[in-house]
Design a protein around this motif. Structure first.
Motif, short mmCIF file in Angstrom:
data_model
loop_
_atom_site.label_atom_id
_atom_site.label_comp_id
_atom_site.label_asym_id
_atom_site.label_seq_id
_atom_site.Cartn_x
_atom_site.Cartn_y
_atom_site.Cartn_z
N ARG A 135 27.84 58.44 31.77
CA ARG A 135 26.67 59.13 31.37
C ARG A 135 26.75 60.46 31.33
O ARG A 135 26.11 61.49 30.42
CB ARG A 135 25.50 58.85 32.48
N MET A 136 27.40 61.37 32.08
CA MET A 136 27.88 62.64 32.04
C MET A 136 28.59 63.17 30.61
O MET A 136 28.04 63.97 29.88
CB MET A 136 28.86 63.12 33.19
N ALA A 139 26.31 62.61 27.53
CA ALA A 139 25.28 63.80 27.51
C ALA A 139 25.68 64.61 26.54
O ALA A 139 24.89 65.57 26.04
CB ALA A 139 24.80 64.30 28.84
N ILE A 140 27.13 64.75 26.22
CA ILE A 140 27.60 65.74 25.29
C ILE A 140 28.32 65.00 24.08
O ILE A 140 29.06 65.54 23.28
CB ILE A 140 28.82 66.60 25.97
N TRP A 245 26.96 70.06 34.87
CA TRP A 245 26.61 70.19 33.53
C TRP A 245 26.99 71.15 33.00
O TRP A 245 27.41 71.38 31.67
CB TRP A 245 24.97 70.03 33.60
#
Ligand code: URA
Length: 255
Positions: A135-136, A139-140, A245
């Motif tokens: 998921r991390m 996100a990018i 983040w």
């Protein structure tokens, strides 16, 4: 005289004491013995015990370095690692967890060691921490599933075998697996590395203290390295996700 085997113990002991009192100094048999005819009992030579072979000292780091250098591609490296027997962690593992993702990815993520789920699946980061990792990076705009190298990640660990009770690999274990990791990076040729957790920071940057190191670019294996907190740590400390983040945005900016 009564034969000794016909006497009870007390009678035999009394007879012996009586003879001793009479001045007997040696026991004789019932019949005469010509001792000149007896074979001279040659004392048996002590059995020859082979001298223990001097075992050549094995240097696991040197052996890992030679095996890794000889691996011409990722399949050969996977095979060399699976056949490496000097790391005791291998004995307790079900699988050699080598990699996941796209071998042409620009970003290579280095984790620590497989947990229970990864050991069972034979793939890195498939448990809860792995789902957060996915998921991390999603996100990018990066994923381990995509066939598009531009948006792909490639994932490996310092240690391909699950340590007992998920303990951290120790310094000796890291040292002997590091040549394989160095070769892994060389073969994948990513543009940058992301190391998650202390053990990976240790293997790639030679430093520990991930909460201090995180977010600052370092250098390892000739590449820029972004150290980040491990997703398992982020699951336990959700407040640290904010910093993670920021670290991901650094990675995106660099790409
Ligand atoms: N943690 C790691 O560092 N690697 C894995 O593969 C799974 C959990």
């Amino acid at each position: 005289m009564t034969r000794a085997e016909e006497m009870d113990w007390e009678t035999a002991a009394a007879a012996f004491a009586w003879q001793f009192d009479l001045g007997a100094t040696e026991a004789i048999c019932d019949g005469p013995v010509n001792r000149y005819e007896l074979e001279v009992a040659v004392p048996k030579a002590a059995p020859v015990v082979a001298a223990p072979a001097v075992l050549a000292e094995v240097d696991p780091v040197a052996e890992a370095t030679a095996l890794a250098a000889a691996a011409r591609d990722l399949d050969a490296l996977r095979e060399a690692m699976a056949g490496f027997s000097h790391c005791e962690l291998k004995q307790g593992a079900r699988n050699t967890v080598f990699c996941d993702g796209h071998p042409g990815a620009r970003v290579m993520i280095v984790g620590e060691a497989p947990g229970r789920d990864e050991d069972a699946a034979g793939r890195p980061f498939v448990g809860r921490a792995g789902q957060l990792l996915d998921r991390m990076f999603a996100a990018i705009g990066l994923s381990r599933e995509t066939p598009d190298a531009e948006h792909a990640i490639y994932i490996t660990n310092v240690m391909p075998w699950r340590p007992p009770q998920n303990r951290d690999p120790d310094a000796r274990e890291i040292a002997m697996m590091k040549p394989f990791l160095a070769r892994h990076v060389e073969l994948v040729q990513p543009e940058l590395l992301v190391v998650v957790g202390n053990c990976s920071a240790d293997a790639v940057l030679g430093q520990r203290g991930i909460t201090r190191l995180r977010g600052k670019w370092g250098q390892g294996f000739g590449l820029p390295v972004m150290p980040m907190c491990h997703p398992a740590y982020l699951l336990r400390n959700p407040a640290a996700k904010r910093e993670a983040w920021a670290d991901l945005l650094e990675v995106r900016a660099r790409l």
